[in-house]
Structures are given as C-alpha cells and as structure tokens.
Design a protein around this motif. Structure first.
Motif, short mmCIF file in Angstrom:
data_model
loop_
_atom_site.label_atom_id
_atom_site.label_comp_id
_atom_site.label_asym_id
_atom_site.label_seq_id
_atom_site.Cartn_x
_atom_site.Cartn_y
_atom_site.Cartn_z
N ALA A 1 38.72 36.48 37.37
CA ALA A 1 38.56 35.02 37.29
C ALA A 1 37.51 34.55 38.28
O ALA A 1 37.10 35.28 39.18
CB ALA A 1 39.89 34.34 37.55
N ASP A 2 37.10 33.31 38.09
CA ASP A 2 36.29 32.62 39.09
C ASP A 2 37.28 31.99 40.06
O ASP A 2 37.86 30.94 39.79
CB ASP A 2 35.44 31.55 38.39
N ASN A 3 37.52 32.67 41.18
CA ASN A 3 38.51 32.22 42.15
C ASN A 3 38.05 30.90 42.77
O ASN A 3 37.04 30.84 43.47
CB ASN A 3 38.71 33.28 43.24
N ALA A 4 38.81 29.83 42.52
CA ALA A 4 38.42 28.49 42.98
C ALA A 4 38.50 28.35 44.49
O ALA A 4 37.79 27.52 45.07
CB ALA A 4 39.31 27.44 42.32
N ALA A 5 39.34 29.14 45.13
CA ALA A 5 39.59 28.99 46.57
C ALA A 5 38.51 29.69 47.38
O ALA A 5 38.60 30.88 47.67
CB ALA A 5 40.96 29.53 46.93
N VAL A 6 37.49 28.95 47.75
CA VAL A 6 36.39 29.49 48.57
C VAL A 6 36.51 28.87 49.96
O VAL A 6 36.38 27.65 50.12
CB VAL A 6 35.02 29.16 47.95
N VAL A 7 36.78 29.71 50.95
CA VAL A 7 36.94 29.24 52.33
C VAL A 7 36.04 30.07 53.25
O VAL A 7 35.54 31.12 52.86
CB VAL A 7 38.40 29.34 52.79
N ASP A 8 35.86 29.59 54.47
CA ASP A 8 34.97 30.26 55.40
C ASP A 8 35.51 31.60 55.88
O ASP A 8 34.77 32.57 56.02
CB ASP A 8 34.70 29.36 56.61
N ASN A 9 36.81 31.66 56.16
CA ASN A 9 37.40 32.88 56.70
C ASN A 9 38.64 33.28 55.90
O ASN A 9 39.76 32.94 56.25
CB ASN A 9 37.78 32.68 58.17
N PRO A 10 38.44 34.01 54.79
CA PRO A 10 39.58 34.42 53.97
C PRO A 10 40.59 35.22 54.77
O PRO A 10 40.23 36.14 55.51
CB PRO A 10 38.94 35.28 52.88
N SER A 11 41.86 34.87 54.65
CA SER A 11 42.91 35.55 55.40
C SER A 11 43.23 36.90 54.77
O SER A 11 43.25 37.04 53.54
CB SER A 11 44.18 34.69 55.42
N GLY A 12 43.51 37.87 55.62
CA GLY A 12 43.92 39.18 55.13
C GLY A 12 45.42 39.28 54.92
O GLY A 12 45.93 40.31 54.53
N LYS A 13 46.14 38.19 55.18
CA LYS A 13 47.60 38.18 55.05
C LYS A 13 48.01 37.77 53.64
O LYS A 13 47.31 37.00 52.98
CB LYS A 13 48.21 37.23 56.07
N GLY A 14 49.17 38.22 53.25
CA GLY A 14 49.68 37.88 51.93
C GLY A 14 50.04 36.42 51.78
O GLY A 14 50.19 35.92 50.66
N THR A 15 50.17 35.70 52.89
CA THR A 15 50.45 34.26 52.84
C THR A 15 49.20 33.43 52.59
O THR A 15 49.30 32.23 52.35
CB THR A 15 51.10 33.80 54.16
N GLY A 16 48.04 34.05 52.63
CA GLY A 16 46.80 33.36 52.31
C GLY A 16 46.33 32.38 53.36
O GLY A 16 46.74 32.41 54.52
N ASN A 17 45.44 31.49 52.93
CA ASN A 17 44.88 30.45 53.80
C ASN A 17 45.54 29.11 53.51
O ASN A 17 45.75 28.75 52.35
CB ASN A 17 43.37 30.30 53.57
#
Length: 386
Positions: A256-272
């Motif tokens: 997919a075209d992932n809509a969530a574009v952030v500066d520092n993507p989290s490596g945790k399963g809980t996300g940003n």
C-alpha cells in the motif's frame, strides 16, 4: 532476520583455485571424547551465497557438527537434535510451525484464544521468557529443561554476537542465530529443516512462504504506483500509527501507499503517536485498525466519521487470533496478512479464495484442523469488505 551461512573454501584438482562459499558440517568429538576423522559432506552454493547443511547424518556421522550461524559464529551442535528452545516469540512461532514436538518450552504464553486452533499440549509447555523485548529470560528454568540448542530467529541486531555468546557461555547450551526477514523466510526454513533433521517438513513451509511472497511482490510490481493509500491505526484513541519505513510496516509498505509519513519512524510495535488532526490531513482511502483500537467507535466519533475512509465504510480491524496478521510479533503471521491485504485492497489483481487460504495457513503454521465456518467468520468478520 534471515539465515546466512558462512562456508569453507573448497579446493580440488577439477576446481583449481576457485573458492566456493558453503555451509559446512564438520566432524567433531564423539561421545567418547576422542576425535574420529570424517570427510565433511559438501553441497553446492546457493544464489544468495548460502548453502544447506547435510539433511541427516549418516550412520557413521559424528556426534557433533560445526555450524556457522547468521552472525558468523561457529557453534558445535549435536548431529541429531530433538530438544530445542526459542529465544523469543518470533522464533517461537517459526519453530512451532516446523517442529512443535521438539520445543521444550516457550518464550511467551500463547495468546488467550490460541486454544481454538492449537492442541492443548502445546499450551501447557513451560514458559522461560525471552532474550529481547521484556528481557525476562529465566535462565535457570531454561537450563533445567535441557534443550540441545537455543535458537534465535529474526532481525540481526548490532549486539547479536555478544548476545548469543553471552547466553551460550552462561548456560553451557549451544545458542545460534538464524536471520529471517519477510523476503528470506523461505531460506530460513530450509536451514532450520536441515539443522533439525526435518527437510521435507521444512520444504512445505519454505515453499509456502516463497509462494506468497513471490505472488505478492510480482503482482504489486504490476500495480506499480496505483497503490491504495492506507493508514494503520493503533491504540484506544487510534492516534498511534505504524509509520512508513518502520520495521513493523514492512507488509504495509509493500502492499500500500502508507499514509503515515513521519520524521522518525518508531521501531516499536506500538508505532508513532500523532494527532488526530494529522490523521485527517493524511486523507487515507482505507484505515486498518489494530485489535482493541477505534474500530467500534470510529463511525460515531465526530472527527473520525468526517474521513472518507470511515464515511465510505472502508475501515477494517486486523484479525489477531492467535496473532495479529500484520505483526506483533513480525513473524510468520505476516504471510497471512499479505494474503488478506491482497484480497482486501486489490481483489481484481489477485485470485485468492480467502476461506481456503486462511484454513491453509492455520493448518500449516498453527497445526490447526481445517477451519469451521464459525471460526472463519470469527476471524474475518471485521476484516473483509462490507
């Protein structure tokens, strides 16, 4: 995390000075403590500069063999392995699919509803804890279970050599790392099958993961830049997201075209964590809600229902019994996620029979009986097009 084997350089009169990178199994000391020289078996190198170890020892095989793991560590392993322990939940899931009866215990309890699919005897295995994440490993209990090898599978961490060496030294139990990613799980299964003397069982799982990954990637290449814009939302307010480029977004970014574009993507399963206003501005075409998130409340929430994905009924809840199809942990469950997203987002490009595929996956990887209509509906009721 994928399986990488570092081999020995072979020389012969026919091959001259050409060096081939191969996995090796080297004869080691027998039970008598005396070394018995044996000719080390060899196999052809693979395209990925890896090779498979000898599937099963011959009658004259040594008691131990030398295995070079994905961290480049040479570890002496028993030539016949019947008792294994996983390092964490990702490894537990991969190993359970292949060799459930060789597990002496678990790193984590199975999810609460796992009993709907798994035999009760596997639910009752002792729990030792894990190396990473909660890092709650009970080393005494693990040692008391007497595994012949501890296997870590997954992402290659910068501390992997130190971690594996540390556990092996403390417990006196051979500890190996097998790297496996979404694209190389097939190779990992081939490797594990030969280490554990289960090449045919491993081939079935290897073929499946290769089939699903290849079908997905080939079809997505044809779809090209016409990917559906999707947001993956987590948490009770829905304002945590799995961001583009993160370790946990691998399937979503592929399909997919992932809509969530952030500066520092989290490596945790809980996300940003982001604001609801930011989610509105991203204007996703489809929203995927993690279990126990906003799915049940989104259509009545004043802000969420203004989004076209919600007002148009294009929002779904990720199936999660016994494991989330898109991750948590990012293990073999994600192959079921690829099948699901294929049918959900691009029904005209793929030709899956969803009920058949779900039952196939659960039989192969969870050792479930063929799913009933009730089980299938329970799994997918919130996950398919309305």
């Amino acid at each position: 995390m994928k399986s990488i084997f570092v081999g020995n350089r072979l020389r012969s009169a026919k091959m001259g000075l050409a060096a081939l990178l191969l996995v090796t199994w080297l004869p080691a000391c027998g039970t008598s403590g005396k070394e018995t020289p044996q000719a080390a078996p060899t196999v052809s190198p693979s395209a990925a500069a890896t090779a498979a170890v000898s599937a099963q020892p011959s009658p004259a095989a040594p008691a131990t063999v030398t295995f070079t793991d994905s961290a480049g560590r040479k570890v002496e392993l028993p030539s016949s392995i019947e008792r294994i322990a996983p390092s964490g939940q990702l490894a537990q899931m991969v190993l359970f699919a292949l060799a459930p009866d060789k597990l002496v215990g678990l790193s984590n309890k199975w999810n609460g509803d796992a009993g709907a699919f798994m035999d009760d005897k596997y639910l009752k295995l002792p729990v030792f804890g894990q190396f990473y994440g909660s890092a709650n490993l009970n080393k005494e209990a693990l040692a008391a279970a007497k595994p012949q090898v501890i296997i870590d599978i997954g992402e290659k961490k910068s501390s992997i050599v130190e971690d594996m060496d540390g556990v092996q030294k403390q417990l006196g139990i051979p500890t190996i790392f097998v790297e496996a990613t979404l694209s190389t799980m097939s190779t990992a299964y081939d490797t594990l099958g030969k280490i554990l003397g289960m090449p045919q069982e491993a081939k079935t799982l290897s073929d499946y993961t290769k089939e699903i990954y290849t079908t997905t990637t080939d079809t997505m290449k044809k779809i090209g830049d016409k990917k559906v814009k999707v947001l993956y939302s987590l948490g009770d307010t829905g304002t945590n997201v799995i961001a583009k480029g993160s370790f946990h977004s691998e399937v979503l970014d592929l399909m997919a075209d992932n809509a969530a574009v952030v500066d520092n993507p989290s490596g945790k399963g809980t996300g940003n964590e982001v604001s609801l206003e930011q989610i509105v501005q991203w204007k996703p075409d489809v929203i995927l809600f993690a279990p126990n998130s906003m799915y049940g409340k989104a259509s009545s929430d004043p802000t969420w229902k203004t989004m076209k994905a919600i007002s148009g009924g294009k929002f779904y809840e990720v199936p999660a019994n016994p494991f989330n199809w898109l991750g948590s942990p990012p293990s073999i469950n994600r192959y079921m996620g690829m099948v699901w997203l294929s049918e959900l987002l691009y029904p005209d490009a793929f030709s899956y029979d969803m009920k058949k595929e779900v039952s196939r996956f659960y039989t192969l990887f969870y050792h479930s009986k063929p799913l009933t209509d009730e089980q299938y509906t329970s799994l997918t009721g919130r996950a398919i097009r309305k």
